[in-house]
Design a protein around this motif. Structure first.
Motif, PDB file in Angstrom:
ATOM      1  N   GLN A 169       0.816  -1.209   0.000  1.00 16.05           N
ATOM      2  CA  GLN A 169       0.000   0.000   0.000  1.00 16.05           C
ATOM      3  C   GLN A 169       0.851   1.261   0.000  1.00 16.05           C
ATOM      4  OE1 GLN A 169      -2.461  -0.679   3.504  1.00 16.05           O
ATOM      5  NE2 GLN A 169      -4.244  -1.121   2.215  1.00 16.05           N
ATOM      6  N   GLN A 170       2.023   1.183   0.642  1.00 15.74           N
ATOM      7  CA  GLN A 170       2.887   2.354   0.763  1.00 15.74           C
ATOM      8  C   GLN A 170       3.762   2.579  -0.464  1.00 15.74           C
ATOM      9  OE1 GLN A 170       2.414   4.235   3.604  1.00 15.74           O
ATOM     10  NE2 GLN A 170       0.844   2.670   3.948  1.00 15.74           N
ATOM     11  N   ILE A 171       4.235   1.487  -1.069  1.00 11.62           N
ATOM     12  CA  ILE A 171       5.194   1.564  -2.178  1.00 11.62           C
ATOM     13  C   ILE A 171       4.657   0.770  -3.368  1.00 11.62           C
ATOM     14  CG2 ILE A 171       7.572   1.174  -2.910  1.00 11.62           C
ATOM     15  CD1 ILE A 171       7.360   3.086  -0.541  1.00 11.62           C
ATOM     16  N   PRO A 172       4.519   1.402  -4.528  1.00 12.98           N
ATOM     17  CA  PRO A 172       3.986   0.693  -5.693  1.00 12.98           C
ATOM     18  C   PRO A 172       5.028  -0.161  -6.409  1.00 12.98           C
ATOM     19  CG  PRO A 172       4.487   2.963  -6.275  1.00 12.98           C
ATOM     20  CD  PRO A 172       4.764   2.830  -4.806  1.00 12.98           C
ATOM     21  N   ALA A 173       4.550  -1.115  -7.175  1.00  9.70           N
ATOM     22  CA  ALA A 173       5.300  -1.837  -8.214  1.00  9.70           C
ATOM     23  C   ALA A 173       6.274  -2.915  -7.733  1.00  9.70           C
ATOM     24  CB  ALA A 173       6.045  -0.854  -9.120  1.00  9.70           C
ATOM     25  N   VAL A 174       7.062  -2.696  -6.687  1.00  8.55           N
ATOM     26  CA  VAL A 174       8.104  -3.658  -6.300  1.00  8.55           C
ATOM     27  C   VAL A 174       7.488  -4.962  -5.807  1.00  8.55           C
ATOM     28  CG1 VAL A 174      10.139  -4.059  -4.875  1.00  8.55           C
ATOM     29  CG2 VAL A 174       9.618  -1.743  -5.667  1.00  8.55           C
ATOM     30  N   CYS A 175       8.041  -6.080  -6.279  1.00  6.77           N
ATOM     31  CA  CYS A 175       7.551  -7.414  -5.900  1.00  6.77           C
ATOM     32  C   CYS A 175       8.301  -7.930  -4.675  1.00  6.77           C
ATOM     33  CB  CYS A 175       7.749  -8.384  -7.067  1.00  6.77           C
ATOM     34  SG  CYS A 175       7.234 -10.077  -6.727  1.00  6.77           S
ATOM     35  N   THR A 176       7.562  -8.325  -3.649  1.00  6.28           N
ATOM     36  CA  THR A 176       8.149  -8.908  -2.445  1.00  6.28           C
ATOM     37  C   THR A 176       8.368 -10.402  -2.663  1.00  6.28           C
ATOM     38  OG1 THR A 176       5.874  -8.957  -1.602  1.00  6.28           O
ATOM     39  CG2 THR A 176       7.320  -7.263  -0.730  1.00  6.28           C
ATOM     40  N   VAL A 177       9.621 -10.848  -2.509  1.00  7.84           N
ATOM     41  CA  VAL A 177      10.009 -12.224  -2.820  1.00  7.84           C
ATOM     42  C   VAL A 177      10.377 -12.944  -1.530  1.00  7.84           C
ATOM     43  CG1 VAL A 177      11.578 -13.678  -4.150  1.00  7.84           C
ATOM     44  CG2 VAL A 177      10.834 -11.470  -5.081  1.00  7.84           C
ATOM     45  N   LEU A 178       9.562 -13.917  -1.157  1.00  8.94           N
ATOM     46  CA  LEU A 178       9.771 -14.697   0.062  1.00  8.94           C
ATOM     47  C   LEU A 178      10.833 -15.769  -0.165  1.00  8.94           C
ATOM     48  CD1 LEU A 178       5.981 -15.245   0.706  1.00  8.94           C
ATOM     49  CD2 LEU A 178       7.450 -13.829   2.163  1.00  8.94           C
ATOM     50  N   GLU A 179      11.738 -15.920   0.775  1.00  4.77           N
ATOM     51  CA  GLU A 179      12.756 -16.957   0.667  1.00  4.77           C
ATOM     52  C   GLU A 179      12.357 -18.178   1.499  1.00  4.77           C
ATOM     53  OE1 GLU A 179      17.567 -17.494   1.488  1.00  4.77           O
ATOM     54  OE2 GLU A 179      16.698 -15.503   1.171  1.00  4.77           O
ATOM     55  N   ASN A 180      12.475 -19.359   0.899  1.00  2.12           N
ATOM     56  CA  ASN A 180      12.233 -20.572   1.676  1.00  2.12           C
ATOM     57  C   ASN A 180      13.328 -20.742   2.718  1.00  2.12           C
ATOM     58  OD1 ASN A 180      14.107 -21.253  -0.554  1.00  2.12           O
ATOM     59  ND2 ASN A 180      14.033 -23.313   0.331  1.00  2.12           N
ATOM     60  N   MET A 181      12.993 -21.342   3.848  1.00  4.73           N
ATOM     61  CA  MET A 181      13.929 -21.445   4.963  1.00  4.73           C
ATOM     62  C   MET A 181      14.320 -22.906   5.233  1.00  4.73           C
ATOM     63  SD  MET A 181      14.259 -18.310   5.378  1.00  4.73           S
ATOM     64  CE  MET A 181      15.367 -18.321   6.779  1.00  4.73           C
ATOM     65  N   SER A 182      15.281 -23.089   6.133  1.00  2.00           N
ATOM     66  CA  SER A 182      15.790 -24.432   6.427  1.00  2.00           C
ATOM     67  C   SER A 182      14.947 -25.172   7.466  1.00  2.00           C
ATOM     68  CB  SER A 182      17.239 -24.343   6.931  1.00  2.00           C
ATOM     69  OG  SER A 182      17.288 -23.656   8.170  1.00  2.00           O
ATOM     70  N   GLY A 183      13.991 -24.470   8.078  1.00  2.00           N
ATOM     71  CA  GLY A 183      13.179 -25.083   9.124  1.00  2.00           C
ATOM     72  C   GLY A 183      13.841 -25.024  10.487  1.00  2.00           C
ATOM     73  N   GLN A 184      14.856 -24.179  10.620  1.00  2.00           N
ATOM     74  CA  GLN A 184      15.575 -24.060  11.885  1.00  2.00           C
ATOM     75  C   GLN A 184      14.765 -23.261  12.900  1.00  2.00           C
ATOM     76  OE1 GLN A 184      19.442 -22.243  11.437  1.00  2.00           O
ATOM     77  NE2 GLN A 184      20.237 -23.217  13.272  1.00  2.00           N
ATOM     78  N   GLY A 185      14.699 -23.752  14.125  1.00  2.00           N
ATOM     79  CA  GLY A 185      13.999 -23.041  15.185  1.00  2.00           C
ATOM     80  C   GLY A 185      12.524 -22.834  14.869  1.00  2.00           C
ATOM     81  N   THR A 186      12.063 -21.599  15.053  1.00  2.00           N
ATOM     82  CA  THR A 186      10.645 -21.296  14.824  1.00  2.00           C
ATOM     83  C   THR A 186      10.431 -20.542  13.512  1.00  2.00           C
ATOM     84  OG1 THR A 186      10.744 -19.183  16.030  1.00  2.00           O
ATOM     85  CG2 THR A 186      10.256 -21.178  17.311  1.00  2.00           C
ATOM     86  N   THR A 187      11.424 -20.599  12.613  1.00  2.00           N
ATOM     87  CA  THR A 187      11.274 -19.897  11.334  1.00  2.00           C
ATOM     88  C   THR A 187      10.122 -20.479  10.523  1.00  2.00           C
ATOM     89  OG1 THR A 187      12.928 -21.341  10.301  1.00  2.00           O
ATOM     90  CG2 THR A 187      13.696 -19.213  11.161  1.00  2.00           C
ATOM     91  N   VAL A 188       9.466 -19.612   9.798  1.00  2.00           N
ATOM     92  CA  VAL A 188       8.371 -19.999   8.904  1.00  2.00           C
ATOM     93  C   VAL A 188       8.878 -19.960   7.470  1.00  2.00           C
ATOM     94  CG1 VAL A 188       6.175 -19.197   7.951  1.00  2.00           C
ATOM     95  CG2 VAL A 188       6.509 -19.280  10.422  1.00  2.00           C
ATOM     96  N   GLY A 189       8.450 -20.907   6.651  1.00  2.00           N
ATOM     97  CA  GLY A 189       8.839 -20.934   5.249  1.00  2.00           C
ATOM     98  C   GLY A 189       9.710 -22.116   4.881  1.00  2.00           C
ATOM     99  N   GLY A 190       9.931 -23.026   5.827  1.00  2.00           N
ATOM    100  CA  GLY A 190      10.704 -24.222   5.526  1.00  2.00           C
ATOM    101  C   GLY A 190       9.955 -25.192   4.629  1.00  2.00           C
ATOM    102  N   GLN A 191       8.646 -25.177   4.746  1.00  2.00           N
ATOM    103  CA  GLN A 191       7.786 -26.019   3.908  1.00  2.00           C
ATOM    104  C   GLN A 191       7.118 -25.163   2.830  1.00  2.00           C
ATOM    105  OE1 GLN A 191       7.697 -29.464   4.270  1.00  2.00           O
ATOM    106  NE2 GLN A 191       9.374 -28.927   5.665  1.00  2.00           N
TER     107      GLN A 191
END
Length: 317
Positions: A169-191
């Motif tokens: 909403q604040q910044i137009p056009a730029v695509c936010t790219v999520l990185e998959n994670m290793s599943g270490q600790g409580t990180t989200v994105g390992g799956q």
């Protein structure tokens, strides 16, 4: 990620003829039209953000990653307009398309944090990072999704998506790219399913994507080292998330074994993943025309330029 200053002295010692070779017009055309695989590395912005472009050229890269400011502080000075103009000029001069440049977010940021102060600062930093991308003429921004700490993964995923929607909403056009994670600790994105859950909650689907880190995927249990493993993992990603969301790949071998959940990068072909998987990666047409970026240790004698050369030597066409 290891220090991006590695190999600096070695690069400085190269002859002027090498620089002239990399600046040849056919090479510049190759960065934008003739290539299929855009292999590069995470480079330093020391001395000025435009130096990242020069560093990538010197090591033979056709894509690159970079930080957009200090990793040590939540508060950073505004991006200098003169520096931004020099960066864009360097990209044009050397034929780098914005779609092959992948800025990396600060490790301080945790958009899934249940702690109000951390969440607030992370949301503000995400907006700031996208703003910097916009000023630099860049279209992608990669970051680690976040960690749930002492909350549920579902709550963490909701907060991450809310932070992305707010930043959009604040910044137009730029695509936010999520990185998959290793599943270490409580990180989200390992799956892959966790990445999909975040994407499902992002309102503008055209402005969200995924960067697939090979070390993280392997450490999370996705066996790209097995015969046919790269194809199988990409097939699974397509089924769960959708290949149209895949915007980039981080090329890293893994010090840890399959499913170890450790984020420990190793140089290409010298870890548990092995060279065969990287040969399959650089020859899979589904990974054409996106940035493939090294974040390996780059030890003496096998630095980024050596690993880029190796990966291109594995390409069959």
């Amino acid at each position: 990620m290891a220090s991006c200053k590695r190999g600096e002295k070695r690069r400085k010692d190269r002859s002027a003829s090498k620089m002239e070779e990399t600046e040849d017009s056919t090479e510049k055309k190759g960065r934008t039209r003739q290539q299929k695989k855009y292999i590069g590395a995470h480079v330093s912005i020391a001395g000025g953000i435009w130096k990242a472009v020069e560093a990538s050229v010197e090591m033979g890269g056709h894509s690159f990653g970079l930080f957009l400011g200090s990793q040590r502080s939540w508060q950073r000075p505004a991006l200098d307009q003169t520096a931004a103009a020099k960066f864009q000029q360097a990209c044009t001069q050397h034929g780098f398309n914005p779609t092959h440049i992948l800025p990396h977010g600060s490790y301080l940021m945790n958009c899934g944090s249940p702690k109000e102060d951390v969440l607030s600062k992370s949301q503000a930093m995400l907006v700031d990072e996208l703003s910097r991308c916009s000023v630099l003429g860049l279209t992608l921004f990669n970051f680690h999704p976040g960690a749930s700490i002492d909350s549920s993964k579902e709550q963490c995923i909701e907060r991450i998506a809310e932070a992305i929607n707010h930043a959009h909403q604040q910044i137009p056009a730029v695509c936010t790219v999520l990185e998959n994670m290793s599943g270490q600790g409580t990180t989200v994105g390992g799956q892959f399913s966790e990445l999909k859950s975040i994407i499902d909650r992002v309102r503008d689907k055209t402005r969200v994507g995924v960067c697939l880190d090979t070390c993280h995927a392997f450490a999370a249990g996705y066996d790209i080292s097995a015969a046919g493993g790269v194809k199988a993992v990409l097939d699974e990603f397509d089924q769960v998330v959708g290949l149209h969301y895949l915007r980039a790949v981080h090329l890293n071998d893994s010090k840890g074994k399959l499913g170890c959940h450790l984020d420990r990068h190793e140089d290409i072909g010298r870890g548990q993943i092995g060279i065969s998987a990287f040969r399959n990666i650089v020859n899979d047409p589904r990974l054409d025309n996106i940035p493939l970026i090294l974040e390996t240790p780059g030890r003496p004698g096998f630095e980024y330029d050596d690993q880029i050369k190796l990966l291109y030597s594995l390409c069959e066409d």
